[in-house]
Design a protein around this motif. Structure first.
Motif, mmCIF file in Angstrom:
data_model
loop_
_atom_site.group_PDB
_atom_site.id
_atom_site.type_symbol
_atom_site.label_atom_id
_atom_site.label_comp_id
_atom_site.label_asym_id
_atom_site.label_seq_id
_atom_site.Cartn_x
_atom_site.Cartn_y
_atom_site.Cartn_z
ATOM 1 N N SER A 36 27.960 30.965 95.244
ATOM 2 C CA SER A 36 26.722 30.480 94.610
ATOM 3 C C SER A 36 26.722 28.971 94.411
ATOM 4 C CB SER A 36 26.501 31.182 93.269
ATOM 5 O OG SER A 36 27.530 30.830 92.341
ATOM 6 N N ILE A 37 27.888 28.335 94.380
ATOM 7 C CA ILE A 37 27.922 26.869 94.198
ATOM 8 C C ILE A 37 27.126 26.205 95.320
ATOM 9 C CG2 ILE A 37 29.385 24.802 94.122
ATOM 10 C CD1 ILE A 37 31.609 26.518 92.937
ATOM 11 N N GLU A 38 27.342 26.653 96.539
ATOM 12 C CA GLU A 38 26.650 26.047 97.674
ATOM 13 C C GLU A 38 25.372 26.792 98.080
ATOM 14 O OE1 GLU A 38 30.024 26.481 97.742
ATOM 15 O OE2 GLU A 38 30.601 24.380 97.591
ATOM 16 N N ALA A 39 25.333 28.106 97.854
ATOM 17 C CA ALA A 39 24.240 28.884 98.450
ATOM 18 C C ALA A 39 23.064 29.143 97.499
ATOM 19 C CB ALA A 39 24.770 30.217 98.982
ATOM 20 N N SER A 40 23.310 29.154 96.194
ATOM 21 C CA SER A 40 22.277 29.596 95.253
ATOM 22 C C SER A 40 21.533 28.426 94.615
ATOM 23 C CB SER A 40 22.911 30.424 94.131
ATOM 24 O OG SER A 40 23.683 31.478 94.656
ATOM 25 N N TYR A 41 20.351 28.698 94.120
ATOM 26 C CA TYR A 41 19.619 27.683 93.363
ATOM 27 C C TYR A 41 20.379 27.337 92.085
ATOM 28 C CZ TYR A 41 15.648 27.733 96.479
ATOM 29 O OH TYR A 41 14.850 27.581 97.579
ATOM 30 N N VAL A 63 20.273 29.642 101.170
ATOM 31 C CA VAL A 63 20.757 29.978 102.519
ATOM 32 C C VAL A 63 21.785 31.106 102.389
ATOM 33 C CG1 VAL A 63 20.428 27.754 103.719
ATOM 34 C CG2 VAL A 63 22.395 28.060 102.216
ATOM 35 N N ALA A 64 22.165 31.680 103.522
ATOM 36 C CA ALA A 64 23.212 32.704 103.507
ATOM 37 C C ALA A 64 24.547 32.062 103.145
ATOM 38 C CB ALA A 64 23.309 33.377 104.873
ATOM 39 N N GLY A 65 25.352 32.785 102.377
ATOM 40 C CA GLY A 65 26.636 32.231 101.950
ATOM 41 C C GLY A 65 27.775 33.217 102.158
ATOM 42 N N ILE A 66 28.876 32.726 102.637
ATOM 43 C CA ILE A 66 30.068 33.570 102.785
ATOM 44 C C ILE A 66 31.262 32.815 102.214
ATOM 45 C CG2 ILE A 66 31.641 34.715 104.409
ATOM 46 C CD1 ILE A 66 29.325 35.192 106.243
ATOM 47 N N VAL A 113 36.895 28.793 100.527
ATOM 48 C CA VAL A 113 36.028 28.007 101.396
ATOM 49 C C VAL A 113 34.678 28.700 101.431
ATOM 50 C CG1 VAL A 113 35.675 27.050 103.716
ATOM 51 C CG2 VAL A 113 38.008 27.376 102.855
ATOM 52 N N THR A 114 33.615 27.930 101.234
ATOM 53 C CA THR A 114 32.280 28.499 101.339
ATOM 54 C C THR A 114 31.661 28.076 102.656
ATOM 55 O OG1 THR A 114 32.069 28.241 98.961
ATOM 56 C CG2 THR A 114 30.075 28.814 100.160
ATOM 57 N N ILE A 115 31.034 29.033 103.318
ATOM 58 C CA ILE A 115 30.314 28.771 104.553
ATOM 59 C C ILE A 115 28.847 29.079 104.292
ATOM 60 C CG2 ILE A 115 29.947 29.524 106.955
ATOM 61 C CD1 ILE A 115 33.304 30.173 105.325
ATOM 62 N N VAL A 116 27.987 28.091 104.480
ATOM 63 C CA VAL A 116 26.559 28.359 104.321
ATOM 64 C C VAL A 116 25.850 28.055 105.623
ATOM 65 C CG1 VAL A 116 26.387 28.065 101.812
ATOM 66 C CG2 VAL A 116 26.156 26.067 103.298
ATOM 67 N N ASN A 117 24.810 28.836 105.880
ATOM 68 C CA ASN A 117 24.031 28.666 107.097
ATOM 69 C C ASN A 117 22.692 29.363 106.890
ATOM 70 O OD1 ASN A 117 23.209 28.944 110.071
ATOM 71 N ND2 ASN A 117 25.164 27.878 110.213
ATOM 72 N N SER A 118 21.647 28.835 107.521
ATOM 73 C CA SER A 118 20.346 29.503 107.380
ATOM 74 C C SER A 118 20.374 30.857 108.093
ATOM 75 C CB SER A 118 19.238 28.607 107.932
ATOM 76 O OG SER A 118 19.551 28.224 109.248
ATOM 77 N N ASP A 119 21.321 31.038 108.987
ATOM 78 C CA ASP A 119 21.422 32.281 109.756
ATOM 79 C C ASP A 119 22.718 33.022 109.407
ATOM 80 O OD1 ASP A 119 20.931 34.177 111.854
ATOM 81 O OD2 ASP A 119 22.413 33.084 113.064
ATOM 82 N N MET A 120 22.572 34.249 108.887
ATOM 83 C CA MET A 120 23.742 35.017 108.424
ATOM 84 C C MET A 120 24.743 35.309 109.537
ATOM 85 S SD MET A 120 25.648 36.607 106.328
ATOM 86 C CE MET A 120 24.923 36.992 104.746
#
Lengths: 384, 384
Positions: A280-285, A308-311, A358-365
């Motif tokens: 959520s640090i990188e992916a959430s509002y 965005v999608a976050g993993i 490690v956080t991975i964010v991308n508009s595409d899951m």
């Protein structure tokens, strides 16, 4: 109450990585903090206004620490609850409350709580010690294989063991425990619920957790979970039900199993920021850490949706390495788009120790999932 | 070089809000930091591994501080450059270099630099002191109105004044200055360029800046700028040209004017994280602060694209209030989705003092702009 750039003081029991990440947001809001942790090398020693070294299980230490702050929260459940009781009696705001923590600290009580409140959970039996469990197993009152869980002080796979034969019991510690039916499941899911002091409630999206088969530690947390929306709705509804029954203040991370029949069973809860919410640090509002602060200070809760999608990939110490940590492949993963390493600040690595994520964010899951795999295969926590 | 959870030490000259926000990312990567600032109440005193109080313009203080670190950066341009020269000579990595800082510290030199390198900028004349400017103005060698700029030590509207008559000159300080032609412009734009030690370069999207008419401070920063893509391309190309000529390491924020004829003129640059990039913490894949750290440590640069639209509102002290700060309306703005306040940690407010900023993010720019307006009308930095 005015928290921002004032003499108000928030206390945090525990100074590990969760405390460290909480401090990003107390710094952002300029909310002054005191942190208590047994280790002088605690990751949260930087960023707090005052850092105290001391035993979290010691009544006097926790009580005296509590007297230095205006609101008290935790980043670890294993703290002295009698001290929290006394502080609460004396008027200190303690979130989560010692009552909530007492229910959660003991997995037997936690399971009984679910049963009492008709919250679906895997069948279980409680035992006061290992001898009582052995007697029951010998008399076939529990069916092999089952999951043995220490009632207290378990975390990250410690205190959990699959028991397949009577001899497996011989290596287990002689503590209060439960024996839980092994439920075949498709997925492990989690939902973080935020509840503020005045009762405002929001849930984060359902995430999907993939575990390392041996270490029993989370390898990937995927948000949103790639599951049927009906199952997601069910998981969110059950998480809300759990939250309401606990009547907690702050975050409640609800871990669940999705069974082969798409039932959702509650596994366990944590009344604090949780590994399953780091994405959520990188992916959430609103990150889970900011949300926890908003909730315990009774500020309005933030938007739990994702940008965005976050993993998330956990960074755990590789097997065979103990000593001064070295993050092999860091430059390679930093070169990949949407990749953010979080290094917790532990100097010494050892096998399976949680050293970062490690956080991975991308508009595409789908793309995010590919990159997560690549990250996992590239970075290695070793010593040189 | 291994930076993560090691004895490596990054030094930061200046401990204001920019330093404070840099420290979020040094903490995230567990990169140890030393910070030097003249004020014992500096916002960056928390989060650094060691905080030193001292004069940034004093040779000995800066030199000795530099000797405690492995790489040295700045969060403010006004530091002792002779000390940086000596440190660099002795082998310390200083980013941005004293050479870059010397060009930028003096606005006359900066303007000459643009002229030398055929970088478009508003016409100007340099003057050694106010008397020389008065003589020129009396002889009609400069045309009224013009923009007077102090050659050194100006920031946030200090050291900049529109001169409409000879008598306006009487209130100006007797310092080296420039007189710049007032160019009618449609928009003020900015582009942040990141350049790593080994020469990797990335630009952030063009942002649009709206200034407070009286205080000459930025009120809104809007990313992406709502301008024609041809103008955006031109602005990005000019920013890259400026970056290449400066040959800087780290961030370079390039402020520009979009004229009535859609020409793009460079106004000035800052070789560090910049107010026009604060939106990036919430809106971008890589925040400007993380990017600055990546650049100066010669790590791969991160993705500069945005996840969502971002708008920043500066929180400056309201007129008529001096004293212990109170953020009126904070709870109201926290209740709006996608709103993140950053409180810099200054206890005392005074008119137009930069006390914090608020970022508004939204998948829809029009909605973000509406919310930004609402935030601006709701929150007030006062004292009680």
């Amino acid at each position: 109450m005015n928290y921002f750039s004032t003499d108000f003081r928030l206390g945090i029991l525990g100074g590990g990585q969760l405390g460290k990440m909480l401090l990003y947001d107390t710094r952002k809001f300029d909310i002054a903090t005191n942190v208590l942790d047994p280790s002088k090398d605690a990751p949260s020693q930087y960023g707090a206004h005052q850092f105290f070294q001391g035993d979290l299980m010691d009544f006097e230490t926790v009580y005296r620490f509590g007297k230095t702050v205006d609101v008290l929260t935790i980043e670890i459940e294993n703290v002295n609850l009698d001290a929290l009781d006394k502080l609460e009696e004396e008027g200190l705001k303690v979130f989560p409350s010692p009552k909530t923590l007492r229910l959660i600290q003991n997995k037997g009580n936690q399971k009984d709580f679910y049963t009492t409140h008709n919250i679906p959970t895997a069948p279980y039996k409680r035992f006061s010690d290992i001898e009582a469990l052995k007697t029951a197993a010998t008399a076939n009152e529990v069916t092999m294989p089952f999951v043995w869980k220490s009632a207290q002080f378990g975390y990250d796979g410690n205190g959990v063991k699959v028991v397949r034969s009577i001899t497996d019991l011989d290596v287990l510690p002689n503590v209060e425990c439960i024996a839980e039916v092994m439920v075949p499941f498709k997925n492990e899911l989690a939902v973080i619920v935020a509840r503020s002091a005045s009762g405002e409630i929001k849930t984060y999206p359902v995430v999907e957790m993939e575990f390392h088969p041996e270490a029993n530690q989370v390898e990937y947390v995927i948000c949103p979970a790639r599951i049927d929306s009906a199952v997601a709705d069910k998981a969110r509804a059950i998480a809300l039900q759990v939250s309401e029954k606990f009547n907690h203040v702050g975050l409640l991370a609800v871990e669940m199993f999705q069974t082969q029949d798409d039932d959702v069973l509650v596994n366990e809860v944590a009344p604090r920021p949780h590994n399953s919410g780091h994405y959520s640090i990188e992916a959430s509002y609103t990150s889970q850490f900011e949300q926890h602060i908003r909730a315990i200070l009774d500020l309005p809760l933030g938007n739990t949706d994702s940008k965005v999608a976050g993993i998330m990939v956990n960074l755990v110490g590789a097997e065979g390495y103990t000593g001064q940590v070295y993050y092999e492949g860091m430059e390679d993963i930093l070169a990949i788009e949407g990749v953010t390493p979080h290094i917790y600040g532990k100097r010494e690595t050892r096998p399976f120790r949680k050293m970062g994520h490690v956080t991975i964010v991308n508009s595409d899951m789908t793309k995010a999932r590919e990159i997560a795999q690549q990250v996992k295969e590239t970075i290695k926590v070793i010593s040189k």
